[in-house]
Write an enzyme that holds these catalytic residues in place. Structure first.
Site, PDB file in Angstrom:
ATOM      1  N   ASP A 183       0.928  -0.984   0.091  1.00 27.39           N
ATOM      2  CA  ASP A 183       0.062  -0.331  -0.030  1.00 27.39           C
ATOM      3  C   ASP A 183       0.256   0.797  -0.240  1.00 27.39           C
ATOM      4  O   ASP A 183       2.142   1.479   0.410  1.00 27.39           O
ATOM      5  CB  ASP A 183      -0.976   0.135   0.997  1.00 27.39           C
ATOM      6  CG  ASP A 183      -0.421  -0.396   2.525  1.00 27.39           C
ATOM      7  OD1 ASP A 183       0.786   0.401   2.342  1.00 27.39           O
ATOM      8  OD2 ASP A 183      -0.709  -0.578   3.337  1.00 27.39           O
ATOM      9  N   SER A 184       0.408   2.288  -0.050  1.00 26.70           N
ATOM     10  CA  SER A 184       0.938   3.521  -0.622  1.00 26.70           C
ATOM     11  C   SER A 184       1.198   4.217   0.300  1.00 26.70           C
ATOM     12  O   SER A 184       2.413   4.999   0.602  1.00 26.70           O
ATOM     13  CB  SER A 184       0.462   4.307  -1.194  1.00 26.70           C
ATOM     14  OG  SER A 184      -1.138   5.042  -0.945  1.00 26.70           O
ATOM     15  N   GLY A 185       0.847   4.020   1.836  1.00 29.46           N
ATOM     16  CA  GLY A 185       0.782   4.937   3.646  1.00 29.46           C
ATOM     17  C   GLY A 185       0.051   6.256   3.052  1.00 29.46           C
ATOM     18  O   GLY A 185      -0.012   6.552   4.464  1.00 29.46           O
ATOM     19  N   GLY A 186      -0.733   5.908   2.381  1.00 28.42           N
ATOM     20  CA  GLY A 186      -2.027   7.132   2.181  1.00 28.42           C
ATOM     21  C   GLY A 186      -2.580   7.341   3.563  1.00 28.42           C
ATOM     22  O   GLY A 186      -2.135   7.742   4.667  1.00 28.42           O
ATOM     23  N   TYR A 187      -3.092   5.646   3.570  1.00 26.16           N
ATOM     24  CA  TYR A 187      -3.870   5.408   4.909  1.00 26.16           C
ATOM     25  C   TYR A 187      -3.251   5.956   6.100  1.00 26.16           C
ATOM     26  O   TYR A 187      -3.686   5.975   7.099  1.00 26.16           O
ATOM     27  CB  TYR A 187      -4.580   3.913   4.603  1.00 26.16           C
ATOM     28  CG  TYR A 187      -5.270   3.313   5.795  1.00 26.16           C
ATOM     29  CD1 TYR A 187      -6.943   3.666   5.540  1.00 26.16           C
ATOM     30  CD2 TYR A 187      -5.219   2.511   7.050  1.00 26.16           C
ATOM     31  CE1 TYR A 187      -7.768   3.444   6.690  1.00 26.16           C
ATOM     32  CE2 TYR A 187      -5.832   2.825   8.533  1.00 26.16           C
ATOM     33  CZ  TYR A 187      -7.168   2.708   7.881  1.00 26.16           C
ATOM     34  OH  TYR A 187      -8.456   2.414   8.914  1.00 26.16           O
ATOM     35  N   ASP A 195      -2.950   7.686  -1.984  1.00 28.64           N
ATOM     36  CA  ASP A 195      -4.540   8.589  -2.396  1.00 28.64           C
ATOM     37  C   ASP A 195      -5.129   9.348  -0.798  1.00 28.64           C
ATOM     38  O   ASP A 195      -4.008   9.163   0.082  1.00 28.64           O
ATOM     39  CB  ASP A 195      -5.385   7.608  -2.193  1.00 28.64           C
ATOM     40  CG  ASP A 195      -5.477   6.446  -1.692  1.00 28.64           C
ATOM     41  OD1 ASP A 195      -4.501   6.340  -0.929  1.00 28.64           O
ATOM     42  OD2 ASP A 195      -7.003   6.152  -1.057  1.00 28.64           O
ATOM     43  N   GLN A 243     -12.131   6.893  -4.240  1.00 26.04           N
ATOM     44  CA  GLN A 243     -13.028   7.506  -3.066  1.00 26.04           C
ATOM     45  C   GLN A 243     -13.763   8.736  -2.953  1.00 26.04           C
ATOM     46  O   GLN A 243     -14.962   8.064  -4.528  1.00 26.04           O
ATOM     47  CB  GLN A 243     -11.334   8.936  -2.268  1.00 26.04           C
ATOM     48  CG  GLN A 243     -10.318   8.152  -2.092  1.00 26.04           C
ATOM     49  CD  GLN A 243     -10.402   7.145  -0.824  1.00 26.04           C
ATOM     50  OE1 GLN A 243     -11.142   7.838  -0.484  1.00 26.04           O
ATOM     51  NE2 GLN A 243      -9.536   6.650  -0.728  1.00 26.04           N
ATOM     52  N   GLY A 262     -11.484   4.107   0.857  1.00 28.26           N
ATOM     53  CA  GLY A 262     -12.364   5.031   2.119  1.00 28.26           C
ATOM     54  C   GLY A 262     -13.776   4.248   2.310  1.00 28.26           C
ATOM     55  O   GLY A 262     -14.731   4.887   2.675  1.00 28.26           O
ATOM     56  N   ASP A 285      -7.925  -7.452   1.722  1.00 27.80           N
ATOM     57  CA  ASP A 285      -6.969  -7.587   2.440  1.00 27.80           C
ATOM     58  C   ASP A 285      -7.478  -7.462   4.299  1.00 27.80           C
ATOM     59  O   ASP A 285      -8.607  -6.487   3.925  1.00 27.80           O
ATOM     60  CB  ASP A 285      -5.895  -6.676   2.407  1.00 27.80           C
ATOM     61  CG  ASP A 285      -5.932  -5.346   2.362  1.00 27.80           C
ATOM     62  OD1 ASP A 285      -6.041  -4.999   1.556  1.00 27.80           O
ATOM     63  OD2 ASP A 285      -5.243  -4.835   3.883  1.00 27.80           O
ATOM     64  N   CYS A 317     -11.892 -28.532   8.875  1.00 24.22           N
ATOM     65  CA  CYS A 317     -10.208 -27.848   7.939  1.00 24.22           C
ATOM     66  C   CYS A 317      -8.942 -28.883   8.779  1.00 24.22           C
ATOM     67  O   CYS A 317      -9.409 -30.011   9.230  1.00 24.22           O
ATOM     68  CB  CYS A 317      -9.876 -26.948   9.973  1.00 24.22           C
ATOM     69  SG  CYS A 317      -8.433 -25.360   9.071  1.00 24.22           S
ATOM     70  N   CYS A 346      -5.631 -27.343   8.759  1.00 29.90           N
ATOM     71  CA  CYS A 346      -4.793 -26.974   9.206  1.00 29.90           C
ATOM     72  C   CYS A 346      -3.889 -27.278  10.251  1.00 29.90           C
ATOM     73  O   CYS A 346      -3.896 -28.539  11.047  1.00 29.90           O
ATOM     74  CB  CYS A 346      -5.088 -25.702   9.382  1.00 29.90           C
ATOM     75  SG  CYS A 346      -5.541 -25.008  11.446  1.00 29.90           S
ATOM     76  N   CYS A 400      -5.908 -28.012  13.506  1.00 27.40           N
ATOM     77  CA  CYS A 400      -6.585 -28.678  13.771  1.00 27.40           C
ATOM     78  C   CYS A 400      -6.339 -30.245  13.182  1.00 27.40           C
ATOM     79  O   CYS A 400      -7.122 -31.256  13.709  1.00 27.40           O
ATOM     80  CB  CYS A 400      -8.017 -28.563  12.134  1.00 27.40           C
ATOM     81  SG  CYS A 400      -8.579 -26.923  12.940  1.00 27.40           S
ATOM     82  N   HIS A 415      -4.835 -21.293  11.785  1.00 31.50           N
ATOM     83  CA  HIS A 415      -5.489 -21.405  11.655  1.00 31.50           C
ATOM     84  C   HIS A 415      -6.741 -20.822  10.370  1.00 31.50           C
ATOM     85  O   HIS A 415      -7.561 -20.926   9.717  1.00 31.50           O
ATOM     86  CB  HIS A 415      -7.031 -22.347  12.940  1.00 31.50           C
ATOM     87  CG  HIS A 415      -8.349 -22.329  12.129  1.00 31.50           C
ATOM     88  ND1 HIS A 415      -8.575 -23.609  11.839  1.00 31.50           N
ATOM     89  CD2 HIS A 415      -8.741 -21.761  12.800  1.00 31.50           C
ATOM     90  CE1 HIS A 415     -10.035 -23.285  12.120  1.00 31.50           C
ATOM     91  NE2 HIS A 415     -10.185 -22.283  12.593  1.00 31.50           N
TER      92      HIS A 415
HETATM   93 ZN   LIG Z   1      -7.562 -25.242  11.155  1.00 32.88          ZN
END
Ligand SMILES: [Zn+2]
Length: 370
Positions: free
Chosen positions: A91-95, A145, A187, A214, A264, A302, A304, A307, A333
């Site tokens: 990300d650009s760092g804007g946030y 942004d 935005q 946004g 994300d 699951c 993982c 689990c 998990h």
């Molecule tokens: Zn799991």
């Protein structure tokens, strides 16, 4: 080849696609685990790969201050620095700059703010944000942004849209790293007229993909979903659409249904650190006494590392005793759960059964919570 986005199937507004990056193809819809400081907290790159992660996030703001983008460039770039050979989006760092807006002086040229690390004064411009991302060598760089919080007056929102357009043009004029894709950000808060204006301008600049920024900044869920639906339709179908900052299972499925391809969130790993597990039957707080003698895995379906070997009772014990392994297992998990959920969503889109599959998955998660 890099930058090509092939849509393989669609079902209503939902799509299953493949985005080609310099570090390989990414199957969409895709969840991107967040590695803010060049680390998805407590998880090894090899483990991320085994969990099914295809692309992770890095953060320009934090890496610029510590350890420094120049240093990372000298050490061979972000992929090599963090030992991850899959794709990376930065990300650009804007946030980050704007979430500290009390100390930010915003001008058309750039933003002045104090570093969260030592309070020193710094200035971010669109050109600097692109330069940092070029030094990091990410596969996808984000335009710089202005992201205002929910509920600001229309004039401020309008100003943020204008400035975001201005900055997007300047970002577009910067040379990216070899093979690096650049995404523009739309935005406009929940104001559909401003969204339309922002989307039209950003799209005209010919970015490799488009982000809906946004949102999830304090508006209602309903307004957020409606804005997502409308904005996705304003963005071209043949480019990937990225919703910035959503990672709860319901939210993820609902934005996929509205035509979003990438998203994300820190939620899976942050939830893990509070002792909770995401499961097909809703969220489990392992601190709850009802798990003290529960021999079942966190989620029956699951596979993982948590689990496949450990019981809820054991993980609850680790969490209560603040054993590091407890948060590691929950992180593994939760990431696996969300990555599996999105992979299953993709299969449902391919079968043309996405909406019925989604409703069933959400009913199951809700039913168990009641
Ligand atoms: Zn799991």
């Amino acid at each position: 080849m890099t930058g090509r986005f092939d849509i393989e199937a669609s079902d209503g507004a939902a799509r299953a696609g493949i985005l080609h990056t310099a570090h390989g193809p990414i199957e969409t819809p895709v969840f991107m685990p967040v590695g803010t400081k060049a680390s998805v907290k407590a998880v090894l790159p090899g483990e991320l790969h085994d969990l099914g992660a295809q692309i992770v996030l890095g953060n320009s703001y934090h890496l610029y201050f510590r350890p420094g983008a120049d240093r990372i460039a000298r050490l061979g770039g972000l992929h090599r620095f963090m030992g991850w050979d899959g794709a990376i989006l930065t990300d650009s760092g804007g946030y980050q700059v704007f979430s500290l807006r009390d100390t930010a002086a915003i001008e058309d040229d750039g933003v002045e703010f104090r570093s969260v690390y030592d309070g020193s004064r710094h200035r971010f411009t669109p050109e600097l944000a692109m330069q940092i991302q070029r030094l990091l060598g990410s596969d996808i760089a984000m335009a710089f942004d202005e992201c205002p919080p929910a509920g600001v007056e229309r004039e401020k929102l309008q100003d943020a849209v204008r400035r975001t357009s201005l900055w997007a043009e300047r970002c577009r004029a910067c040379e990216p790293a070899p093979g690096q894709l650049v995404f523009g950000i739309c935005q406009g808060g929940v104001d559909l007229e401003l969204r339309e204006r922002s989307a039209a301008h950003i799209v005209s600049l010919g970015f490799d993909g488009h982000a809906i920024g946004g949102l999830t900044v304090g508006e209602t869920r309903e307004a957020m979903f409606e804005t997502t639906r409308a904005t996705a339709q304003m963005l071209p179908a043949q480019r990937p659409r990225y919703f910035m900052g959503i990672g709860d299972p319901e939210g993820v499925l609902e934005v996929i249904a509205r035509g979003v391809d990438m998203f994300d969130c820190v939620l899976p790993t942050r939830t893990a650190r509070t002792g909770s597990a995401l499961t097909s039957e809703g969220r489990l707080n392992l601190r709850n006494a009802r798990f003290a003698s529960d021999e079942r895995p966190l989620d029956e379906g699951c596979s993982c590392p948590a689990c496949s070997r450990f019981s809820r009772a054991y993980i609850r014990h680790l969490v209560n005793q603040q054993e590091i392994l407890g948060l590691r297992l929950l992180s593994l998990h939760n990431l696996r759960f969300l990555l599996d959920l999105v992979a299953a969503a993709r299969q449902a889109i391919e079968r043309g059964e996405f909406l019925t599959w989604k409703d069933e998955a959400l009913r199951r998660a809700k039913g168990a919570n009641e």
